[in-house]
Design an enzyme around this catalytic site. Structure first.
Site, PDB file in Angstrom:
ATOM      1  N   CYS A 300       0.814  -1.220   0.000  1.00 11.62           N
ATOM      2  CA  CYS A 300       0.000   0.000   0.000  1.00 11.62           C
ATOM      3  C   CYS A 300       0.846   1.267   0.000  1.00 11.62           C
ATOM      4  O   CYS A 300       0.473   2.266  -0.587  1.00 11.62           O
ATOM      5  CB  CYS A 300      -0.953  -0.009   1.185  1.00 11.62           C
ATOM      6  SG  CYS A 300      -0.112  -0.213   2.756  1.00 11.62           S
ATOM      7  N   GLU A 398      -4.352   3.337  -8.579  1.00 10.18           N
ATOM      8  CA  GLU A 398      -3.473   2.390  -7.882  1.00 10.18           C
ATOM      9  C   GLU A 398      -3.320   1.125  -8.733  1.00 10.18           C
ATOM     10  O   GLU A 398      -4.306   0.452  -9.025  1.00 10.18           O
ATOM     11  CB  GLU A 398      -4.073   2.026  -6.515  1.00 10.18           C
ATOM     12  CG  GLU A 398      -3.136   1.186  -5.683  1.00 10.18           C
ATOM     13  CD  GLU A 398      -3.732   0.779  -4.340  1.00 10.18           C
ATOM     14  OE1 GLU A 398      -4.904   0.380  -4.296  1.00 10.18           O
ATOM     15  OE2 GLU A 398      -2.989   0.857  -3.335  1.00 10.18           O
TER      16      GLU A 398
HETATM   17  P1  NAD Z   1     -10.295  -5.581  -1.038  1.00 10.17           P
HETATM   18  O1  NAD Z   1     -10.877  -4.293  -0.631  1.00 10.17           O
HETATM   19  O2  NAD Z   1     -10.752  -6.205  -2.307  1.00 10.17           O
HETATM   20  O3  NAD Z   1     -10.548  -6.694   0.089  1.00 10.17           O
HETATM   21  C1  NAD Z   1     -10.121  -6.512   1.412  1.00 10.17           C
HETATM   22  C2  NAD Z   1     -10.974  -7.356   2.339  1.00 10.17           C
HETATM   23  O4  NAD Z   1     -12.312  -6.851   2.327  1.00 10.17           O
HETATM   24  C3  NAD Z   1     -11.082  -8.829   1.930  1.00 10.17           C
HETATM   25  O5  NAD Z   1     -11.044  -9.621   3.105  1.00 10.17           O
HETATM   26  C4  NAD Z   1     -12.447  -8.896   1.283  1.00 10.17           C
HETATM   27  O6  NAD Z   1     -13.035 -10.181   1.340  1.00 10.17           O
HETATM   28  C5  NAD Z   1     -13.225  -7.910   2.134  1.00 10.17           C
HETATM   29  N1  NAD Z   1     -14.432  -7.352   1.497  1.00 10.17           N
HETATM   30  C6  NAD Z   1     -14.669  -7.121   0.190  1.00 10.17           C
HETATM   31  N2  NAD Z   1     -15.913  -6.607   0.024  1.00 10.17           N
HETATM   32  C7  NAD Z   1     -16.465  -6.505   1.255  1.00 10.17           C
HETATM   33  C8  NAD Z   1     -17.727  -6.043   1.736  1.00 10.17           C
HETATM   34  N3  NAD Z   1     -18.664  -5.585   0.927  1.00 10.17           N
HETATM   35  N4  NAD Z   1     -17.959  -6.078   3.075  1.00 10.17           N
HETATM   36  C9  NAD Z   1     -17.012  -6.530   3.915  1.00 10.17           C
HETATM   37  N5  NAD Z   1     -15.813  -6.997   3.520  1.00 10.17           N
HETATM   38  C10 NAD Z   1     -15.532  -6.975   2.193  1.00 10.17           C
HETATM   39  O7  NAD Z   1      -8.716  -5.361  -1.036  1.00 10.17           O
HETATM   40  P2  NAD Z   1      -7.595  -6.368  -1.519  1.00 10.17           P
HETATM   41  O8  NAD Z   1      -7.611  -6.413  -3.012  1.00 10.17           O
HETATM   42  O9  NAD Z   1      -7.699  -7.617  -0.726  1.00 10.17           O
HETATM   43  O10 NAD Z   1      -6.258  -5.610  -1.001  1.00 10.17           O
HETATM   44  C11 NAD Z   1      -5.543  -4.682  -1.756  1.00 10.17           C
HETATM   45  C12 NAD Z   1      -5.896  -3.261  -1.341  1.00 10.17           C
HETATM   46  O11 NAD Z   1      -5.593  -3.069   0.043  1.00 10.17           O
HETATM   47  C13 NAD Z   1      -5.082  -2.202  -2.056  1.00 10.17           C
HETATM   48  O12 NAD Z   1      -5.928  -1.150  -2.434  1.00 10.17           O
HETATM   49  C14 NAD Z   1      -4.089  -1.721  -1.006  1.00 10.17           C
HETATM   50  O13 NAD Z   1      -3.585  -0.429  -1.192  1.00 10.17           O
HETATM   51  C15 NAD Z   1      -4.903  -1.839   0.236  1.00 10.17           C
HETATM   52  N6  NAD Z   1      -4.026  -1.892   1.409  1.00 10.17           N
HETATM   53  C16 NAD Z   1      -3.970  -0.798   2.255  1.00 10.17           C
HETATM   54  C17 NAD Z   1      -3.116  -0.805   3.361  1.00 10.17           C
HETATM   55  C18 NAD Z   1      -3.016   0.383   4.292  1.00 10.17           C
HETATM   56  O14 NAD Z   1      -2.500   0.227   5.383  1.00 10.17           O
HETATM   57  N7  NAD Z   1      -3.495   1.546   3.926  1.00 10.17           N
HETATM   58  C19 NAD Z   1      -2.338  -1.926   3.620  1.00 10.17           C
HETATM   59  C20 NAD Z   1      -2.426  -3.018   2.751  1.00 10.17           C
HETATM   60  C21 NAD Z   1      -3.285  -2.992   1.658  1.00 10.17           C
END
Ligand code: NAD
Length: 508
Positions: A300, A398
């Site tokens: 991230c 991103e």
């Molecule tokens: P994502 O948002 O697709 O999924 C993250 C989690 O949310 C998963 O467990 C998923 O199953 C869950 N989820 C999805 N839809 C949901 C809903 N409607 N209700 C509840 N839960 C739901 O993200 P990803 O693709 O797994 O991860 C990558 C993203 O995470 C990138 O955008 C990255 O920048 C971000 N990230 C941010 C940080 C930070 O500290 N700011 C750290 C790591 C990753």
């Protein structure tokens, strides 16, 4: 869970691993409907294992167990020193299994083993850190009022908290949340990212072995729209700590509104790294390369936009090209690998799509070469997008892969404006030997975390998180335990005869 993922020479290898169940109320269980989904190895694109797919009923069972564990105790009410013994025990057990956990993490995510080993070791420190922090720092304030009252505050755990995490760097990100949530006395439901579920269950095994009371920690695997959504809407869940994509964060905030949950949002980023012409170019180069190509670029805080001063651009770019050509791409289980495969086919296609778009937008694309023998994996070579402009889509959105856009600049004002001209605001990096300028630029860049002449080094005491579309709230030491996982409660104690109005009294 045994990976049996080591051959006779002790070299970690890719093998199918045990199927993953849910962990509810101190037991590993199948999902109610016995549905499973496949977990794919990003290097081989073969099935690593099957994963029990929790849905609404499973989430409800987990929440009921966590609620009972919170209300009936003793977790939230036990002596702090005793609770911290459990937390420290978790850290010790992680230490004992660093290699096993690192292998699972690399099998699951494609992250190079040399990097997952460090991440796992840091995860143990997350537990030790919060054990110390809670024991020493989690105390309230007192407010003596005119000799009439002493008011004092307590910081109470919230109750059942839901932790929703992404697929990237899962073990580290999960423990950033689990450690403070448990140390402060909450009970927890962890909903891991569906593409990398293995180490969440390893954590459940460790917590089970550490002997935490049933229901205090639960893991429910499943899809975001079903398992995740139920956790978010459940009336008995007090708070959701989320890390993931910005759009998902926004959906979660909306869906948690009816039950008035507290939320913490760690979201996406498109962070700038700015190199002025007086910087230590060798160190700036090392940092720029590490910052985007470590963790396979699925990070991230990666410096996806690198702004290079006009006077040094040619020199810097030619050094970047040379380094990119030499980055070691390969099997994540090989200790010399620097860049592994991306998490899955869908993400691979997305990142490749952005590289094609960069060409259409006018960038010169320079890439390393993926060795023939690893072509089965989701490999995107380290990629430079040269002659990029900040207003291009590839500089605004991103990409979340090993792709660095290089943008030339001339003046300080110009680079600050460009760095801020993006919806995100997670991190930023400034390289200059003029310290006045370093501070000025760091103050002006709109981001939650800035580093001057440094790569992304994290100290657990600092506030971690972003501004704008990169997040709401902060994780980290003080911020996690006071501002998120507990809430203040005030007790008013009269110590004098203060005035009480006498309604209804005949002879006042
Ligand atoms: P994502 O948002 O697709 O999924 C993250 C989690 O949310 C998963 O467990 C998923 O199953 C869950 N989820 C999805 N839809 C949901 C809903 N409607 N209700 C509840 N839960 C739901 O993200 P990803 O693709 O797994 O991860 C990558 C993203 O995470 C990138 O955008 C990255 O920048 C971000 N990230 C941010 C940080 C930070 O500290 N700011 C750290 C790591 C990753």
């Amino acid at each position: 869970m045994q990976t049996k993922a080591a051959d006779q020479k002790g070299q970690a290898v890719h093998k199918r691993v045990e199927d993953v169940l849910l962990y509810i109320n101190g037991k590993f269980v199948d999902a109610e409907n016995r549905i499973t989904f496949e977990n794919i190895n990003p290097f081989t694109n073969q099935v690593n294992n099957l994963v029990a797919e929790g849905r609404r009923d499973d989430m409800d069972k987990a929440v009921a167990a966590a609620n009972k564990a919170f209300k009936q105790g003793p977790w939230g009410t036990m002596k702090v020193a005793q609770r911290m013994k459990y937390i420290n025990r978790i850290a010790d057990l992680i230490d004992e299994e660093v290699e096993e956990i690192a292998i699972l993490e690399s099998l699951d995510t494609g992250l190079p083993i040399s990097q997952t080993r460090n991440m796992v070791a840091r995860a143990a420190e997350n537990f030790r850190f919060y054990a110390k922090m809670v024991e020493i720092k989690l105390h309230g304030e007192s407010y003596p009022v005119d000799g009439e009252f002493i008011n004092y505050t307590l910081y109470k755990p919230l109750g059942v908290v839901g932790l929703i995490t992404p697929w990237n760097a899962p073990f580290m990100l999960e423990t950033w949340k689990v450690a403070p949530a448990l140390a402060t006395g909450n009970t927890v439901i962890l909903k891991p990212g569906e593409l990398s579920p293995l180490t969440a269950n390893k954590l459940a095994e460790i917590i089970d072995k550490a002997g935490l009371p049933n229901g205090v920690f639960n893991v429910v695997h499943g899809l975001g729209e079903t398992a995740g959504a139920r956790l978010v809407e459940h009336p008995d869940v007090r708070a959701i700590s989320f890390t993931g994509e910005t759009t998902t964060g926004s959906t979660i905030i909306k869906n948690s509104a009816d039950s008035l949950k507290k939320t913490s949002m760690e979201l996406g980023g498109k962070s700038p790294l700015i190199v002025f012409d007086d910087a230590d170019l060798h160190r700036a180069l090392d940092a720029a390369i590490w910052g985007i190509f470590s963790f396979n670029g699925e990070r991230c805080t990666s410096n996806a936009r690198v702004f290079v001063h006009k006077n040094i651009k040619d020199q810097f770019v030619s050094a970047l090209k040379e380094r990119v050509a030499n980055i070691k791409i390969g099997d994540p289980m090989d200790t010399s690998t620097e860049l592994g495969p991306l998490i899955g086919k869908e993400h691979f296609d997305k990142v490749k799509g952005y590289i094609e778009l960069a060409k259409e937008e006018g960038c010169e694309v320079v890439q390393g070469v993926v060795p023939e023998e690893v072509k089965a994996g989701n490999f995107v070579p380290p990629t430079l997008l040269l002659n990029a402009r900040n207003d291009m889509k590839v500089c605004q959105e991103e990409i979340f892969g090993p792709v660095m856009a290089v943008i030339e600049f001339e003046t300080e004002d110009e680079v600050i404006a460009a760095a801020n001209d993006v919806k995100y605001g997670l991190a930023g990096f400034v390289w200059t030997n003029d310290m006045k300028r370093g501070h000025r630029v760091a103050h002006a860049v709109e981001a939650g975390m800035l580093w001057i002449n440094a790569q992304n080094v994290r100290d657990l005491r600092i506030p971690f998180g972003g501004t704008k579309a990169s997040g709401i709230g902060r994780e980290g030491g003080h911020y996690a335990i006071f501002e998120f996982y507990t809430e203040p409660k005030v007790i008013h104690v009269a110590i004098g005869e203060h005035h009480i109005p006498q309604f209804g009294k005949v002879n006042k």
